[in-house]
Scaffold this active site. Structure first.
Site, short mmCIF file in Angstrom:
data_model
loop_
_atom_site.label_atom_id
_atom_site.label_comp_id
_atom_site.label_asym_id
_atom_site.label_seq_id
_atom_site.Cartn_x
_atom_site.Cartn_y
_atom_site.Cartn_z
N SER A 110 -9.05 -46.46 15.60
CA SER A 110 -8.56 -46.87 16.91
C SER A 110 -7.26 -46.13 17.22
O SER A 110 -7.17 -44.92 17.03
CB SER A 110 -8.39 -48.40 16.95
OG SER A 110 -8.17 -48.85 18.28
N GLU A 241 -15.02 -41.33 18.76
CA GLU A 241 -15.59 -42.61 19.15
C GLU A 241 -14.86 -43.09 20.39
O GLU A 241 -13.66 -42.86 20.55
CB GLU A 241 -15.53 -43.63 18.01
CG GLU A 241 -14.16 -43.98 17.50
CD GLU A 241 -13.67 -45.32 18.02
OE1 GLU A 241 -14.43 -46.00 18.74
OE2 GLU A 241 -12.53 -45.68 17.70
N HIS A 308 -15.48 -48.61 16.77
CA HIS A 308 -15.32 -50.02 17.09
C HIS A 308 -16.63 -50.83 17.00
O HIS A 308 -16.63 -52.02 17.27
CB HIS A 308 -14.74 -50.19 18.50
CG HIS A 308 -13.29 -49.81 18.59
ND1 HIS A 308 -12.88 -48.49 18.60
CD2 HIS A 308 -12.17 -50.56 18.67
CE1 HIS A 308 -11.56 -48.45 18.69
NE2 HIS A 308 -11.10 -49.69 18.73
#
Length: 338
Positions: A110, A241, A308
């Site tokens: 993240s 991502e 995620h």
């Protein structure tokens, strides 16, 4: 030349929050994560920033940076794993003296991926994109997540192989914890835009695209300079991502990366599963991937175990990798080649 840290059982893990800390109401699960790590044989040292959170950050940028720097220079701390990501890690980069840090693993994903990519590009020290500490609070670890230990224990010159997961988690069920935190119910299928088998080789670089795109044009995002200095003979395999972007925002970000030269010497691109990627006017994410493949003429693999939508592989920025995809299954072999 790439520098690879190494992690052994019994190591001391420094836990600091370069982005978001843990609010009071969630201190219990944070303590549980620390206790689980201690039960697994690690020593845990938590910084002050872990326990504070206000206005979308753990503390002021200067404090977050100073605590991270202190842990990176502390000989008694062997690796750093933040509790999780957040939103504003990029604020601390100008406060960090990367030339003064000691080689040690930093693991996370993240918003943490901003720090990971900046650190590898700036120093040539490999970094680990994988689980957050908070997701290690279960009684067990699923087989895919659990590979973080073996990957980080790999010595320079060694090789580590990871396989695509059997199943992934469709949605979070925070009130209904499984023994390994996640609820892995959906069959994992790695896909290629061409529909054909894929075999790619190159140095891994990447992270959460929402976040790392902001390194473009800064002194922390000099991809070509990194290649010339540390791995001049190699191509790159990029992995991304998407946390929150619509398909059009994803497309804009990828075009910007292309225009900035990030995809020069690109051998292929991997995209993690995402609960974002919402279409705009019928423009779906597969359209984004197809256009990128047509422009770059490289293989595009998507819905891999990254990001995620857990579980996820542990991918090493700077490692030389072989990626093989066949019949919706994937293998990533990482060579810790200097």
């Amino acid at each position: 030349m790439i520098i690879y840290p190494s992690l052994q059982k019994g190591a001391t893990i420094g836990v600091t929050a370069p982005s978001s800390g843990v609010p009071d109401v969630l201190h219990g699960i944070m303590r549980q994560a620390c206790e689980r790590m201690e039960q697994r044989g690690y020593k845990i040292h938590c910084g002050e920033t872990v326990w504070t959170q206000e206005k979308a950050k753990a503390a002021k940028a200067t404090k977050r940076a100073a605590e991270w720097m202190a842990m990176m220079q502390d000989e008694d701390i062997d690796a750093i794993i933040p509790p999780w990501g957040g939103q504003l890690l990029i604020e601390i980069l100008e406060e960090i003296e990367f030339e003064k840090i000691e080689p040690k693993w930093v693991l996370g994903y993240s918003d943490t991926s901003v720090l990971l990519l900046a650190m590898t590009l700036t120093t040539g020290i490999a970094t680990a994109h994988g689980t957050n500490l908070i997701d290690l609070r279960g009684e067990e670890m699923d087989a895919t997540t659990a590979m973080w230990e073996q990957v980080l224990a790999t010595e320079t010159g060694g090789t580590i192989t990871q396989h695509s997961s059997p199943y992934y988690q469709r949605e979070w069920q925070h009130e209904n914890l499984s023994p390994h935190v996640f609820h892995l119910t959906e069959e994992t299928k790695w896909k290629t835009i061409s529909g054909e088998e894929v075999h790619i080789e190159g140095r891994l670089l990447g992270g959460c695209i929402d976040m790392i795109r902001h390194l473009i044009g800064t002194s922390f995002g000099r991809v070509e300079e990194f290649r010339e200095k540390h791995c001049p003979q190699d191509s790159f395999i990029w992995y991304f991502e998407n946390c929150e972007m619509l398909t059009t925002d994803l497309r804009r970000s990828l075009v910007q990366m292309k225009l900035a030269g990030w995809f020069n010497h690109c051998a292929g691109i991997l995209f993690g599963r995402s609960s974002a990627n919402q279409p705009i006017d019928g423009y779906i994410v597969e359209d984004v991937y197809q256009e990128l493949m047509d422009e770059l003429h490289v293989p595009i693999v998507y819905d891999i175990d990254c990001g995620h939508v857990p579980p996820q592989l542990t991918l090493i920025n700077g490692a030389f990798a072989e990626v093989k995809v066949k019949d919706k299954k994937g293998v990533i072999i990482q060579h810790f080649r200097p």
